[in-house]
Motif scaffolding. Sequence first.
Motif, PDB file in Angstrom:
ATOM      1  N   LEU A   1       0.733  -0.599   0.221  1.00  0.00           N
ATOM      2  CA  LEU A   1      -0.109  -0.341   0.090  1.00  0.00           C
ATOM      3  C   LEU A   1       0.836   1.438  -0.710  1.00  0.00           C
ATOM      4  N   LYS A   2       0.205   1.825  -0.949  1.00  0.00           N
ATOM      5  CA  LYS A   2       2.017   3.006  -1.099  1.00  0.00           C
ATOM      6  C   LYS A   2       0.708   4.188  -1.056  1.00  0.00           C
ATOM      7  N   ILE A   3       0.733   5.140  -0.443  1.00  0.00           N
ATOM      8  CA  ILE A   3       0.109   6.282  -0.179  1.00  0.00           C
ATOM      9  C   ILE A   3       1.208   7.556  -1.101  1.00  0.00           C
ATOM     10  N   LYS A   4      -0.501   7.890  -1.937  1.00  0.00           N
ATOM     11  CA  LYS A   4       0.519   9.527  -2.509  1.00  0.00           C
ATOM     12  C   LYS A   4      -0.576  10.964  -2.143  1.00  0.00           C
ATOM     13  N   ASP A   5       0.240  11.985  -2.529  1.00  0.00           N
ATOM     14  CA  ASP A   5      -0.191  12.968  -3.245  1.00  0.00           C
ATOM     15  C   ASP A   5       1.230  14.141  -2.316  1.00  0.00           C
ATOM     16  N   PRO A   6       1.352  14.342  -3.992  1.00  0.00           N
ATOM     17  CA  PRO A   6       2.667  15.124  -3.633  1.00  0.00           C
ATOM     18  C   PRO A   6       2.227  16.931  -3.444  1.00  0.00           C
ATOM     19  N   GLY A   7       1.556  17.090  -3.401  1.00  0.00           N
ATOM     20  CA  GLY A   7       1.234  18.350  -3.283  1.00  0.00           C
ATOM     21  C   GLY A   7       1.110  18.217  -0.967  1.00  0.00           C
ATOM     22  N   THR A   8       0.406  17.366  -1.004  1.00  0.00           N
ATOM     23  CA  THR A   8       0.255  17.890   0.500  1.00  0.00           C
ATOM     24  C   THR A   8       1.581  16.889   1.433  1.00  0.00           C
ATOM     25  N   ARG A   9       2.807  15.853   0.266  1.00  0.00           N
ATOM     26  CA  ARG A   9       3.431  15.182   1.135  1.00  0.00           C
ATOM     27  C   ARG A   9       2.421  13.680   2.217  1.00  0.00           C
ATOM     28  N   ASN A  10       1.889  13.666   0.987  1.00  0.00           N
ATOM     29  CA  ASN A  10       0.783  12.252   1.499  1.00  0.00           C
ATOM     30  C   ASN A  10      -0.079  12.567   2.640  1.00  0.00           C
ATOM     31  N   ALA A  11      -0.837  13.598   3.087  1.00  0.00           N
ATOM     32  CA  ALA A  11      -1.592  13.512   4.184  1.00  0.00           C
ATOM     33  C   ALA A  11      -2.525  13.186   4.248  1.00  0.00           C
ATOM     34  N   LEU A  12      -3.101  12.341   4.641  1.00  0.00           N
ATOM     35  CA  LEU A  12      -4.285  10.910   5.011  1.00  0.00           C
ATOM     36  C   LEU A  12      -5.552  11.763   5.245  1.00  0.00           C
ATOM     37  N   SER A  13      -6.070  12.226   3.988  1.00  0.00           N
ATOM     38  CA  SER A  13      -7.183  12.715   3.551  1.00  0.00           C
ATOM     39  C   SER A  13      -8.724  12.438   2.244  1.00  0.00           C
ATOM     40  N   GLY A  14      -9.624  12.672   2.954  1.00  0.00           N
ATOM     41  CA  GLY A  14      -9.948  12.226   1.766  1.00  0.00           C
ATOM     42  C   GLY A  14     -11.469  11.448   1.671  1.00  0.00           C
ATOM     43  N   GLU A  15     -12.370  10.919   1.443  1.00  0.00           N
ATOM     44  CA  GLU A  15     -12.997   9.867   0.926  1.00  0.00           C
ATOM     45  C   GLU A  15     -12.873   8.691   0.437  1.00  0.00           C
ATOM     46  N   ARG A  16     -12.588   9.039  -0.192  1.00  0.00           N
ATOM     47  CA  ARG A  16     -11.563   8.106  -1.522  1.00  0.00           C
ATOM     48  C   ARG A  16     -10.810   7.514  -0.627  1.00  0.00           C
ATOM     49  N   PHE A  17      -9.406   8.334  -0.229  1.00  0.00           N
ATOM     50  CA  PHE A  17      -8.258   7.788   0.457  1.00  0.00           C
ATOM     51  C   PHE A  17      -9.076   6.810   1.568  1.00  0.00           C
TER      52      PHE A  17
END
Length: 266
Positions: free
Chosen positions: A16-32
Amino acid sequence: MTATLEVSRSNHVMLLKIKDPGTRNALSGERFYRAIEDAVRTANDDLDVRCVVVTGDGKAFSSGGNVHDMHGRKGMFGGAPEQIAEQYRTGIQRIPMAFWKLDVPAIAAVNGPAIGAGCDLACMCDIRIASDRAVFAESFVKVGIVPGDGGSWLLPRAIGYARAAEMAFTGDPIDADEARELGLVSRVVPHDQLMTVALELAARIAANPPHALRWSKRLLRESQIARLDTVLEMAAAYQALAHGTEDHAEAVSALLEKRRPTFKGR
């Protein structure tokens, strides 16, 4: 923009790889949140999955909460107090609840900063391996809030109350070597070797019978909250089931015959 979760499989290991470069992989969002729950459900339902490895994309493991959303009072940080409380319950708190239900062993391969909820995510895993570039911080007080995703429960169980209290009350970061000294991570490796080491460990775990792995994890998990006699009773029940499996017979035969066993989850 919300984080995405890249899910891949190699043999018996799920990555499992967390991907959101704009927030440095912040943990947010219903999809996530839904992706985490779906991945856990898949791992639990499929005996072919015997270990899960969690890591971050790019230079960070996870920056935790989205500070820009905090500043703008958007998403889970917006609304009246009762709305915010409900948004935590139905949002980010789904992550620790999902990991608590994960039946297979989980390894956090901490490739960079693990801040706030990112530090707590690492603690949701059974084993933590850190890159020498990793940094950990239970830094909620630094932005005037409390650990809202289970860190107050998770961190003391990882490193003990007093050390967890120091991290939570100061919010100060610690580097990978100090994390190892505290017992937050089991080992620190050169950055370019992190995934190799994590996946090698995952493969060693996944080489074992899937039922025995899952029952062993359940015993370890329940031992954190249950009495000794309760855990012993659970162990007796699982042991009775284990002795009746084909994998147990295969393991014993392979040991006596000095050969590599082949486990089929039966």
